[in-house]
Design a protein around this motif. Structure first.
Motif, PDB file in Angstrom:
ATOM      1  N   LYS A   2       0.872  -1.311   0.039  1.00  0.00           N
ATOM      2  CA  LYS A   2       0.089  -0.060   0.077  1.00  0.00           C
ATOM      3  C   LYS A   2       0.724   1.196  -0.163  1.00  0.00           C
ATOM      4  O   LYS A   2       2.155   1.306   0.509  1.00  0.00           O
ATOM      5  N   HIS A   3       0.334   2.109  -0.675  1.00  0.00           N
ATOM      6  CA  HIS A   3       0.836   3.417  -0.799  1.00  0.00           C
ATOM      7  C   HIS A   3       1.007   4.301   0.679  1.00  0.00           C
ATOM      8  O   HIS A   3       0.158   4.042   1.297  1.00  0.00           O
ATOM      9  N   ASN A  29      -3.171   0.199  -4.935  1.00  0.00           N
ATOM     10  CA  ASN A  29      -2.154   0.438  -3.934  1.00  0.00           C
ATOM     11  C   ASN A  29      -2.618   1.856  -2.946  1.00  0.00           C
ATOM     12  O   ASN A  29      -1.746   2.050  -2.152  1.00  0.00           O
ATOM     13  N   ASP A  32      -6.909   1.691   1.132  1.00  0.00           N
ATOM     14  CA  ASP A  32      -7.002   0.478   1.999  1.00  0.00           C
ATOM     15  C   ASP A  32      -8.080   0.807   2.861  1.00  0.00           C
ATOM     16  O   ASP A  32      -8.566   1.724   3.347  1.00  0.00           O
TER      17      ASP A  32
END
Length: 199
Positions: A2-3, A29, A32
């Motif tokens: 995830k970013h 990404n 969330d």
């Protein structure tokens, strides 16, 4: 992975359409999924387990109170769309609303105004807006290549109403049900025009 600045997403609803959104969000990404809410006992818990979502709730307003949720994706009966949007805006959450947007124009105006006042985004979940042909048309219009449009005509063809085997006709009868929570009638007329609202 995830970013680091991924958007915190809360899902309101736990049925078929919400599973489609969950799958898409998991592939992104920059998103969330942090919570899911459903009033049906056990549904949110099962959904959270299935998709690895850390929090599950039975009250959507509790989800709206979570500071880690920046945006909600709403997939609930149609007659709840307006109320949930207004509540989400008041909580400072951006809203992606599954179609149809709402039950009538008065509700649409109320939803838009609530989000405008709260300075949050309201998006109608219509993927056609991002189809390459419409993006190209928008670019051409923005460049002035087509002049000022005076008429836009759209046509859409499909096999609807939707049905699932083994009994496609019986399974698809909900589409014609005009009761508040299930009606798809009325939404259908707006779908072919929705990509043009942002052009």
């Amino acid at each position: 992975m995830k970013h680091p600045r991924a958007v915190g997403v809360g899902l309101i609803g736990s049925q078929f359409i919400t599973s489609i959104h969950a799958e898409a969000l998991r592939a992104c990404n920059q998103a969330d999924i942090r919570a899911v809410a459903s009033p049906t006992p056990g549904n949110a818990h099962k959904f959270a387990e299935r998709y690895g979502i850390p929090k599950h709730l039975t009250r959507y307003r509790e989800l709206l109170a979570l500071p880690e949720v920046d945006m909600v994706v709403v997939g609930v009966p149609n007659d709840l769309h307006c109320e949930i949007t207004v509540d989400a805006a008041a909580a400072g959450k951006h809203v992606v609303m599954e179609k149809p947007l709402c039950m009538n124009l008065a509700e649409a105006d109320q939803m838009i105004e609530a989000c405008r006042r709260a300075k949050v985004n309201l998006m109608y979940a219509e993927e056609l807006c991002f189809a390459p042909k419409y993006l190209r048309l928008k670019a051409l219009l923005d460049e002035g290549a087509l002049g000022r449009p005076t008429l836009i005509k759209q046509s859409e063809k499909h096999d609807g109403p939707f049905g699932m085997s083994p009994a496609p006709v019986a399974a698809s009868q909900w589409i014609w049900d005009a009761t508040p929570s299930s009606s798809f009638v009325g939404c259908w007329d707006a779908l072919p025009l929705s990509p043009f609202t942002h052009i």
